[in-house]
Design a protein around this motif. Structure first.
Motif, short mmCIF file in Angstrom:
data_model
loop_
_atom_site.label_atom_id
_atom_site.label_comp_id
_atom_site.label_asym_id
_atom_site.label_seq_id
_atom_site.Cartn_x
_atom_site.Cartn_y
_atom_site.Cartn_z
N LYS A 147 -15.53 -52.15 -5.94
CA LYS A 147 -14.82 -51.14 -5.16
C LYS A 147 -15.85 -50.32 -4.41
O LYS A 147 -16.93 -50.04 -4.94
N TRP B 293 -16.29 -46.73 -1.99
CA TRP B 293 -15.73 -45.49 -1.47
C TRP B 293 -16.71 -44.85 -0.49
O TRP B 293 -17.93 -44.98 -0.65
N LEU C 151 -11.27 -44.64 -0.40
CA LEU C 151 -11.47 -46.02 -0.82
C LEU C 151 -11.53 -46.90 0.42
O LEU C 151 -10.60 -46.92 1.22
N ASP D 80 -12.83 -50.33 0.22
CA ASP D 80 -12.70 -51.75 -0.14
C ASP D 80 -12.48 -51.88 -1.63
O ASP D 80 -13.05 -51.12 -2.42
N SER D 81 -11.65 -52.81 -2.03
CA SER D 81 -11.39 -53.09 -3.44
C SER D 81 -11.16 -54.58 -3.61
O SER D 81 -10.21 -55.13 -3.05
#
Length: 188
Positions: A110, A112, A87, A89-90
């Motif tokens: 999000k 990945w 991951l 960025d969220s």
């Protein structure tokens, strides 16, 4: 009896005895201060009630927004993302009573790093975990004449309340890995 014969003048008949003006003024002043004090207390009580009502309203709206956001995040987590994906960025934009931005609220994005190049079958397998139908577009293969980052395939669908999109991006010609972005927004 003749008033003028007693030596009284007409203007003194209606006058008050000396000093009584001061007593009446002091009484009026005391009464005015009491009214001001009572008015101040009433005003303070009204303002306090309004402040408590506004705070209660804010807390109720915020609690409702938080419930919607929690449910929304749980919906986005329905996808079974492989454990080896990293991951990167969220972003969760929570539900808000007044949503005054170009991004819809609530919304989730999000990203990945898949650690490898994906195939259409990989994307179909992830899309199948959503619990609703998602259509796949593209070949998941980078065209040789395209430079820079490019979307190589995508999957999209809706559960009736929210729209879901998985974009598979190749960051460059020799990257050897794909980036996957999940976007969830309210259904149009």
């Amino acid at each position: 009896m003749d008033i003028s014969s007693e030596g009284l003048h007409e203007d003194t008949m209606h006058s008050t005895p000396p000093g009584q003006h001061l007593e009446t003024g002091a009484a009026l002043m005391a009464w005015g201060n009491a009214v001001k004090r009572k008015s101040g207390i009433i005003l303070a009580a009204v303002l306090a009630v309004m402040a408590v009502a506004a705070a209660a309203g804010f807390l109720l709206v915020r609690a409702a927004e938080d419930r919607v956001t929690e449910e929304f995040v749980a919906r986005a987590d329905r996808f079974s993302i492989p454990a080896d994906w990293r991951l990167e960025d969220s972003i969760v934009r929570r539900e808000m009573f007044l949503c005054m931005d170009t991004n819809p609220c609530p919304s989730i994005a999000k990203r990945w790093n898949a650690g490898r190049q994906l195939t259409v079958d990989d994307l179909k397998a992830i899309s199948a975990t959503s619990g609703f139908s998602m259509s796949v577009e593209g070949t998941c293969s980078r065209r040789p004449n395209v430079g820079g980052p490019t979307t190589v395939c995508s999957s999209s669908g809706t559960d009736g309340e929210y729209d879901y999109k998985l974009n598979v991006t190749s960051p460059g010609k020799d990257a050897g890995v794909d980036l996957v972005v999940l976007i969830v927004e309210p259904h149009n």
